[in-house]
Design a protein around this motif. Structure first.
Motif, PDB file in Angstrom:
ATOM      1  N   GLY A 196      -6.127   1.855 -23.667  1.00  0.00           N
ATOM      2  CA  GLY A 196      -6.389   2.092 -22.252  1.00  0.00           C
ATOM      3  C   GLY A 196      -7.370   3.201 -21.958  1.00  0.00           C
ATOM      4  N   ARG A 197      -7.917   3.818 -22.997  1.00  0.00           N
ATOM      5  CA  ARG A 197      -8.835   4.943 -22.800  1.00  0.00           C
ATOM      6  C   ARG A 197     -10.262   4.495 -22.493  1.00  0.00           C
ATOM      7  NH1 ARG A 197     -10.040   9.717 -27.201  1.00  0.00           N
ATOM      8  NH2 ARG A 197     -11.820  10.562 -26.086  1.00  0.00           N
ATOM      9  N   LYS A 198     -10.682   3.383 -23.041  1.00  0.00           N
ATOM     10  CA  LYS A 198     -12.068   2.909 -22.915  1.00  0.00           C
ATOM     11  C   LYS A 198     -12.131   1.725 -21.952  1.00  0.00           C
ATOM     12  CE  LYS A 198     -15.858   1.131 -25.816  1.00  0.00           C
ATOM     13  NZ  LYS A 198     -16.873   2.073 -25.329  1.00  0.00           N
ATOM     14  N   PHE A 215     -19.498   7.786 -16.190  1.00  0.00           N
ATOM     15  CA  PHE A 215     -19.625   6.669 -17.122  1.00  0.00           C
ATOM     16  C   PHE A 215     -19.200   7.096 -18.518  1.00  0.00           C
ATOM     17  CE2 PHE A 215     -21.574   3.722 -20.033  1.00  0.00           C
ATOM     18  CZ  PHE A 215     -21.251   2.508 -19.445  1.00  0.00           C
ATOM     19  N   ALA A 216     -19.631   8.273 -18.945  1.00  0.00           N
ATOM     20  CA  ALA A 216     -19.240   8.778 -20.271  1.00  0.00           C
ATOM     21  C   ALA A 216     -17.727   8.871 -20.381  1.00  0.00           C
ATOM     22  CB  ALA A 216     -19.886  10.136 -20.520  1.00  0.00           C
ATOM     23  N   ALA A 217     -17.068   9.347 -19.340  1.00  0.00           N
ATOM     24  CA  ALA A 217     -15.608   9.439 -19.358  1.00  0.00           C
ATOM     25  C   ALA A 217     -14.977   8.052 -19.430  1.00  0.00           C
ATOM     26  CB  ALA A 217     -15.118  10.188 -18.120  1.00  0.00           C
ATOM     27  N   ASP A 218     -15.540   7.085 -18.705  1.00  0.00           N
ATOM     28  CA  ASP A 218     -14.995   5.719 -18.734  1.00  0.00           C
ATOM     29  C   ASP A 218     -15.201   5.051 -20.086  1.00  0.00           C
ATOM     30  OD1 ASP A 218     -14.108   5.984 -16.144  1.00  0.00           O
ATOM     31  OD2 ASP A 218     -15.745   4.812 -15.258  1.00  0.00           O
ATOM     32  N   GLU A 219     -16.252   5.435 -20.817  1.00  0.00           N
ATOM     33  CA  GLU A 219     -16.429   4.896 -22.170  1.00  0.00           C
ATOM     34  C   GLU A 219     -15.339   5.405 -23.091  1.00  0.00           C
ATOM     35  OE1 GLU A 219     -19.384   3.585 -24.613  1.00  0.00           O
ATOM     36  OE2 GLU A 219     -21.004   3.917 -23.195  1.00  0.00           O
ATOM     37  N   GLY A 220     -14.810   6.587 -22.815  1.00  0.00           N
ATOM     38  CA  GLY A 220     -13.638   7.087 -23.528  1.00  0.00           C
ATOM     39  C   GLY A 220     -13.843   7.444 -24.986  1.00  0.00           C
ATOM     40  N   GLU A 221     -15.063   7.643 -25.395  1.00  0.00           N
ATOM     41  CA  GLU A 221     -15.346   7.939 -26.791  1.00  0.00           C
ATOM     42  C   GLU A 221     -15.485   9.441 -27.016  1.00  0.00           C
ATOM     43  OE1 GLU A 221     -18.720   5.539 -27.972  1.00  0.00           O
ATOM     44  OE2 GLU A 221     -17.944   3.855 -26.815  1.00  0.00           O
ATOM     45  N   ASP A 277     -15.186  13.147 -27.058  1.00  0.00           N
ATOM     46  CA  ASP A 277     -14.423  13.994 -26.134  1.00  0.00           C
ATOM     47  C   ASP A 277     -14.599  13.570 -24.677  1.00  0.00           C
ATOM     48  OD1 ASP A 277     -16.956  14.923 -25.474  1.00  0.00           O
ATOM     49  OD2 ASP A 277     -16.619  16.970 -26.157  1.00  0.00           O
ATOM     50  N   GLY A 278     -15.307  12.471 -24.440  1.00  0.00           N
ATOM     51  CA  GLY A 278     -15.461  11.933 -23.092  1.00  0.00           C
ATOM     52  C   GLY A 278     -16.490  12.625 -22.227  1.00  0.00           C
ATOM     53  N   SER A 331     -21.499  14.528 -25.322  1.00  0.00           N
ATOM     54  CA  SER A 331     -21.158  13.771 -26.536  1.00  0.00           C
ATOM     55  C   SER A 331     -21.616  12.318 -26.413  1.00  0.00           C
ATOM     56  CB  SER A 331     -19.663  13.855 -26.854  1.00  0.00           C
ATOM     57  OG  SER A 331     -18.892  13.144 -25.922  1.00  0.00           O
ATOM     58  N   TRP A 332     -21.546  11.752 -25.203  1.00  0.00           N
ATOM     59  CA  TRP A 332     -22.029  10.377 -24.991  1.00  0.00           C
ATOM     60  C   TRP A 332     -23.513  10.310 -25.368  1.00  0.00           C
ATOM     61  CZ3 TRP A 332     -25.847   7.721 -22.611  1.00  0.00           C
ATOM     62  CH2 TRP A 332     -25.680   6.344 -22.488  1.00  0.00           C
ATOM     63  N   GLN A 333     -24.295  11.259 -24.867  1.00  0.00           N
ATOM     64  CA  GLN A 333     -25.728  11.255 -25.154  1.00  0.00           C
ATOM     65  C   GLN A 333     -25.999  11.410 -26.644  1.00  0.00           C
ATOM     66  OE1 GLN A 333     -26.820  14.452 -22.496  1.00  0.00           O
ATOM     67  NE2 GLN A 333     -27.524  13.012 -20.920  1.00  0.00           N
ATOM     68  N   ARG A 334     -25.331  12.351 -27.284  1.00  0.00           N
ATOM     69  CA  ARG A 334     -25.535  12.597 -28.715  1.00  0.00           C
ATOM     70  C   ARG A 334     -25.218  11.343 -29.534  1.00  0.00           C
ATOM     71  NH1 ARG A 334     -21.844  16.261 -29.341  1.00  0.00           N
ATOM     72  NH2 ARG A 334     -20.317  14.776 -30.096  1.00  0.00           N
ATOM     73  N   GLU A 335     -24.044  10.771 -29.317  1.00  0.00           N
ATOM     74  CA  GLU A 335     -23.617   9.614 -30.113  1.00  0.00           C
ATOM     75  C   GLU A 335     -24.404   8.351 -29.786  1.00  0.00           C
ATOM     76  OE1 GLU A 335     -21.708   9.969 -32.767  1.00  0.00           O
ATOM     77  OE2 GLU A 335     -21.688  12.090 -32.231  1.00  0.00           O
ATOM     78  N   HIS A 336     -24.774   8.158 -28.530  1.00  0.00           N
ATOM     79  CA  HIS A 336     -25.546   6.963 -28.193  1.00  0.00           C
ATOM     80  C   HIS A 336     -26.999   7.068 -28.635  1.00  0.00           C
ATOM     81  CE1 HIS A 336     -21.931   5.774 -26.132  1.00  0.00           C
ATOM     82  NE2 HIS A 336     -22.437   4.551 -26.091  1.00  0.00           N
TER      83      HIS A 336
END
Length: 151
Positions: free
Chosen positions: A41-43, A97-103, A105-106, A110-115
């Motif tokens: 349910g996190r992502k 959006f990054a929080a909704d992706e749930g990956e 630390d949200g 971190s979204w930018q780095r990992e993507h």
């Protein structure tokens, strides 16, 4: 799985009878990791390059479209339905959006780095070079099947 869903939710299937069968990520490990976040349910969002859809011969999803998400071994686990879609460049992502992706630390950071890593890797795998100006499909979704995982 699709037949059971169609029997239980005929209106949803009538509204969008097409579906794709795929997995998250570009490896067995990543597919399992991201699927686990969805099932917990996190992502509830994902991002993919438009070029990746085209390279696979898939159409860009539309609101209401379904996809059967498989684990890293290719076994179907859940059915997802697109609830919100937009196309934009990398910089158009935001903290929500990054929080909704749930990956990770949200966070947006971190979204930018990992993507950046992911988009660079998948682009290179198909012989292309990724640019932050490339079009990305930003998708929010709901889990619709099976009932024990549905939103």
């Amino acid at each position: 799985m699709w037949n059971a869903y169609a029997k239980a939710r005929p209106e949803a299937v009538a509204a969008s009878p097409e579906y794709t069968v795929e997995h998250f990520g570009d490896s067995k490990r990543l597919a399992n990791e991201l699927l686990s976040l969805v099932m917990d349910g996190r992502k509830r969002a994902t991002a993919e390059l438009v070029a990746e859809f085209l390279a696979r011969g898939d159409e860009v999803p539309r609101i209401g479209s379904h996809w059967i998400a498989c684990d890293g071994g290719g076994a179907p686990r859940i059915i997802i339905r697109s609830t919100e879609l937009r196309i934009g460049p990398f910089a158009s992502s935001d903290a929500a959006f990054a929080a909704d992706e749930g990956e990770d630390d949200g966070t947006l950071e971190s979204w930018q780095r990992e993507h950046r890593r992911y988009f660079t890797r998948v682009s290179a795998a198909r012989g292309s070079q990724w640019s932050e100006n490339d079009e990305i499909v930003f998708e929010r979704f709901a889990v619709t099947w099976p009932p024990e995982h549905a939103d």
